[in-house]
Design a protein around this motif. Structure first.
Motif, PDB file in Angstrom:
ATOM      1  N   VAL A  54      38.855  32.141  48.265  1.00 11.19           N
ATOM      2  CA  VAL A  54      38.846  31.946  46.812  1.00 11.19           C
ATOM      3  C   VAL A  54      40.263  32.007  46.258  1.00 11.19           C
ATOM      4  N   ILE A  55      41.036  32.987  46.703  1.00 12.66           N
ATOM      5  CA  ILE A  55      42.414  33.141  46.236  1.00 12.66           C
ATOM      6  C   ILE A  55      43.237  31.894  46.575  1.00 12.66           C
ATOM      7  N   GLU A  56      43.117  31.413  47.806  1.00 15.79           N
ATOM      8  CA  GLU A  56      43.880  30.233  48.234  1.00 15.79           C
ATOM      9  C   GLU A  56      43.504  29.002  47.414  1.00 15.79           C
ATOM     10  N   THR A  57      42.213  28.866  47.132  1.00 12.30           N
ATOM     11  CA  THR A  57      41.742  27.716  46.348  1.00 12.30           C
ATOM     12  C   THR A  57      42.286  27.774  44.931  1.00 12.30           C
ATOM     13  N   ILE A  58      42.199  28.935  44.301  1.00 11.75           N
ATOM     14  CA  ILE A  58      42.642  29.083  42.908  1.00 11.75           C
ATOM     15  C   ILE A  58      44.148  28.879  42.783  1.00 11.75           C
ATOM     16  N   GLU A  59      44.894  29.352  43.750  1.00  3.41           N
ATOM     17  CA  GLU A  59      46.359  29.217  43.685  1.00  3.41           C
ATOM     18  C   GLU A  59      46.795  27.756  43.733  1.00  3.41           C
ATOM     19  N   GLU A  60      45.961  26.883  44.280  1.00  2.00           N
ATOM     20  CA  GLU A  60      46.286  25.455  44.324  1.00  2.00           C
ATOM     21  C   GLU A  60      46.273  24.819  42.932  1.00  2.00           C
ATOM     22  N   PHE A  61      45.504  25.431  41.988  1.00  2.00           N
ATOM     23  CA  PHE A  61      45.378  24.836  40.652  1.00  2.00           C
ATOM     24  C   PHE A  61      46.657  24.960  39.839  1.00  2.00           C
ATOM     25  N   ASN A  62      47.411  26.045  40.093  1.00  2.00           N
ATOM     26  CA  ASN A  62      48.646  26.301  39.343  1.00  2.00           C
ATOM     27  C   ASN A  62      48.392  26.475  37.847  1.00  2.00           C
ATOM     28  N   PHE A  63      47.237  27.074  37.488  1.00  2.00           N
ATOM     29  CA  PHE A  63      46.967  27.371  36.082  1.00  2.00           C
ATOM     30  C   PHE A  63      47.896  28.497  35.621  1.00  2.00           C
ATOM     31  N   LYS A  64      48.435  28.373  34.428  1.00  2.08           N
ATOM     32  CA  LYS A  64      49.424  29.332  33.946  1.00  2.08           C
ATOM     33  C   LYS A  64      48.811  30.657  33.485  1.00  2.08           C
ATOM     34  N   LYS A  65      47.567  30.637  33.045  1.00  4.08           N
ATOM     35  CA  LYS A  65      46.941  31.847  32.495  1.00  4.08           C
ATOM     36  C   LYS A  65      46.274  32.726  33.559  1.00  4.08           C
ATOM     37  N   VAL A  66      46.188  32.229  34.794  1.00  2.00           N
ATOM     38  CA  VAL A  66      45.392  32.908  35.825  1.00  2.00           C
ATOM     39  C   VAL A  66      46.186  33.990  36.550  1.00  2.00           C
ATOM     40  N   THR A  67      45.561  35.163  36.677  1.00  5.39           N
ATOM     41  CA  THR A  67      46.080  36.245  37.509  1.00  5.39           C
ATOM     42  C   THR A  67      44.967  36.701  38.445  1.00  5.39           C
ATOM     43  N   ILE A  68      45.285  36.859  39.714  1.00  2.00           N
ATOM     44  CA  ILE A  68      44.285  37.322  40.690  1.00  2.00           C
ATOM     45  C   ILE A  68      44.225  38.847  40.681  1.00  2.00           C
ATOM     46  N   TYR A  69      42.987  39.362  40.641  1.00  2.00           N
ATOM     47  CA  TYR A  69      42.772  40.801  40.786  1.00  2.00           C
ATOM     48  C   TYR A  69      41.909  41.010  42.030  1.00  2.00           C
ATOM     49  N   GLU A  70      42.449  41.723  43.022  1.00  2.00           N
ATOM     50  CA  GLU A  70      41.695  41.952  44.260  1.00  2.00           C
ATOM     51  C   GLU A  70      40.785  43.163  44.077  1.00  2.00           C
ATOM     52  N   ARG A  71      39.509  42.873  43.932  1.00  2.00           N
ATOM     53  CA  ARG A  71      38.521  43.908  43.636  1.00  2.00           C
ATOM     54  C   ARG A  71      38.204  44.750  44.867  1.00  2.00           C
ATOM     55  N   ASP A  72      37.737  45.969  44.644  1.00  2.00           N
ATOM     56  CA  ASP A  72      37.356  46.843  45.747  1.00  2.00           C
ATOM     57  C   ASP A  72      36.138  46.279  46.470  1.00  2.00           C
ATOM     58  N   PRO A  73      36.120  46.284  47.798  1.00  2.00           N
ATOM     59  CA  PRO A  73      34.981  45.753  48.557  1.00  2.00           C
ATOM     60  C   PRO A  73      33.652  46.399  48.176  1.00  2.00           C
ATOM     61  N   GLN A  74      33.668  47.690  47.810  1.00  2.00           N
ATOM     62  CA  GLN A  74      32.415  48.378  47.481  1.00  2.00           C
ATOM     63  C   GLN A  74      31.776  47.818  46.205  1.00  2.00           C
ATOM     64  N   ASN A  75      32.580  47.146  45.382  1.00  2.00           N
ATOM     65  CA  ASN A  75      32.053  46.531  44.167  1.00  2.00           C
ATOM     66  C   ASN A  75      31.887  45.020  44.303  1.00  2.00           C
ATOM     67  N   ALA A  76      31.854  44.557  45.553  1.00  2.00           N
ATOM     68  CA  ALA A  76      31.687  43.129  45.809  1.00  2.00           C
ATOM     69  C   ALA A  76      30.474  42.869  46.714  1.00  2.00           C
ATOM     70  N   ARG A  77      29.576  43.832  46.769  1.00  2.00           N
ATOM     71  CA  ARG A  77      28.377  43.669  47.593  1.00  2.00           C
ATOM     72  C   ARG A  77      27.277  42.960  46.799  1.00  2.00           C
ATOM     73  N   ASP A  78      26.235  42.515  47.517  1.00  2.23           N
ATOM     74  CA  ASP A  78      25.114  41.832  46.866  1.00  2.23           C
ATOM     75  C   ASP A  78      24.477  42.690  45.784  1.00  2.23           C
ATOM     76  N   ILE A  79      24.467  43.995  46.018  1.00  6.91           N
ATOM     77  CA  ILE A  79      23.764  44.901  45.097  1.00  6.91           C
ATOM     78  C   ILE A  79      24.686  45.461  44.015  1.00  6.91           C
ATOM     79  N   SER A  80      25.947  45.066  44.020  1.00  9.01           N
ATOM     80  CA  SER A  80      26.908  45.624  43.064  1.00  9.01           C
ATOM     81  C   SER A  80      26.717  45.004  41.681  1.00  9.01           C
ATOM     82  N   PRO A  81      26.457  45.812  40.656  1.00 14.95           N
ATOM     83  CA  PRO A  81      26.354  45.284  39.288  1.00 14.95           C
ATOM     84  C   PRO A  81      27.707  44.765  38.815  1.00 14.95           C
ATOM     85  N   THR A  82      27.691  43.731  38.004  1.00 19.40           N
ATOM     86  CA  THR A  82      28.935  43.178  37.471  1.00 19.40           C
ATOM     87  C   THR A  82      29.701  44.220  36.666  1.00 19.40           C
ATOM     88  N   GLU A  83      28.971  45.090  35.976  1.00 15.62           N
ATOM     89  CA  GLU A  83      29.630  46.133  35.173  1.00 15.62           C
ATOM     90  C   GLU A  83      30.537  47.016  36.025  1.00 15.62           C
TER      91      GLU A  83
END
Length: 388
Positions: A54-83
């Motif tokens: 995802v990071i590699e794909t987004i970086e190809e766009f060169n959008f000026k407003k975009v910043t990548i935030y690398e989220r914790d793996p424990q909050n990226a599971r199927d059961i993880s609420p968006t909140e």
């Protein structure tokens, strides 16, 4: 400050890597990022992901407003609420309490920049605490016990007289940072509704949703965009690395040679038959290019153009032909093409172009290399998009 936040996970059981899967010719997440980039009200967008692809794909766009935030793996599971990932981010990245925070969902790609701008203005004017997007659903609903939920079946209303229900479409949510931290929820307090077009009700969760959403996008968004695009009336090309492979060839007598592609030549013929003016602008000055230009029957040939001068040449041609730069297409591959590529209506580069060129916003990155039919590929794309 108005902050957009898009959470993207690597995994997806129903549609693998769906956030970067091609949707109407671009990765799915591209469409929301494009709308945010064009928004007048959103200052920055954080893409929260655990995924290298995802990071590699987004970086190809060169959008000026975009910043990548690398989220914790424990909050990226199927059961993880968006909140959870929202709170994780706001805990680690301190924001002003009164900043507006927009949770944007990539699974709703039809959202437009005016939706973000209008919704922000609506929430501020309403003085309410938070906002969610909805569509007005004029359907008749029933309870499991056989009783009507939202109408009197003995006095069935006409659709135009039926108020209907408001269905949450999941496009985006707006709240203030202090409310999210306090209530640990995307919504809180007095909630406002921002009503979107009916066709935005689709959220991409299953493969069938994907096909429906693509149909809606093409019918309601892309078709209108193409109608509003100006036709291309002037096609310009660089030479080395574009019409050629950028190789340096010499015969036994030391004479310089260049390799051109016949498929590109056919492309110029198609342009000529369509009434499109053509031109070549190059920094070099050789008899070889002059001969090739004659063979291609181009309308304009400018050689020996110094660094930074290509845009001036294009403007001069436009003035003579009574055209705007929006009506110009240009293909180039190197740093001396950058200024012109950034100014024209349609810009493209061969696949082996300089990285700085491929990263230009809105440039078309072609599949073919320079000298291998890249120019023809660009011309055919313009024809396919009915811009010629």
């Amino acid at each position: 400050m108005n902050i957009a936040f898009i959470p993207l996970r690597c995994g997806s059981k129903s549609i693998p890597f769906k956030n970067i899967k091609e949707f109407c010719g671009k990765p799915l997440v591209y469409w929301n990022l494009k709308a945010i980039e064009e928004s007048k009200s959103i200052d920055i967008v954080y893409v929260a992901t655990d995924c290298k692809e995802v990071i590699e794909t987004i970086e190809e766009f060169n959008f000026k407003k975009v910043t990548i935030y690398e989220r914790d793996p424990q909050n990226a599971r199927d059961i993880s609420p968006t909140e959870d990932v929202m709170l994780e981010f706001l805990t680690k990245h301190k924001q002003d309490d009164n900043d507006l925070f927009l949770l944007v969902q990539a699974t709703s790609p039809i959202t437009q920049s005016y939706d973000f701008d209008n919704a922000i203005s609506q929430l501020i004017d309403s003085k309410k605490d938070s906002l969610l997007t909805v569509v007005n659903e004029k359907r008749f609903f029933w309870n499991k016990n056989g009783t009507p939920m939202n109408y009197d079946y003995k006095n069935r209303p006409r659709r135009q007289d039926f108020e209907g229900f408001f269905l949450e479409n999941g496009a985006f949510y707006i709240n203030r940072v202090k409310n999210i931290l306090k209530d640990k929820n995307r919504l809180s307090g007095e909630i406002d509704l921002y009503v979107m077009n009916d066709y935005t009700s689709i959220e991409i969760d299953e493969p069938l949703d994907w096909h429906i959403a693509e149909s809606y996008m093409k019918e309601h968004i892309l078709k209108n965009e193409n109608k509003n695009k100006k036709k291309i009336k002037l096609f310009l090309s660089d030479v080395d690395g574009t019409l050629t492979d950028a190789g340096m060839y010499y015969d036994n007598e030391g004479n310089e040679l260049k390799k051109f592609n016949t498929h590109d030549g056919k492309g110029f013929e198609l342009l000529r038959k369509a009434g499109v003016k053509t031109g070549i602008i190059t920094s070099e000055n050789t008899k070889i290019v002059e001969n090739r230009a004659k063979k291609l029957k181009v309308d304009y040939l400018y050689q020996g153009v110094e660094y930074g001068g290509k845009l001036d040449i294009a403007k001069m041609i436009c003035k003579k032909e009574n055209l705007s730069l929006d009506e110009v297409a240009y293909i180039g591959d190197d740093i001396n093409c950058k200024e012109l590529l950034s100014a024209v209506g349609k810009a493209a580069c061969p696949s082996n172009s300089l990285s700085e060129i491929k990263e230009l916003y809105s440039i078309i990155k072609l599949n073919k290399e320079g000298g291998s039919g890249a120019v023809r590929e660009f011309i055919e794309l313009l024809i396919k998009e009915s811009l010629i």
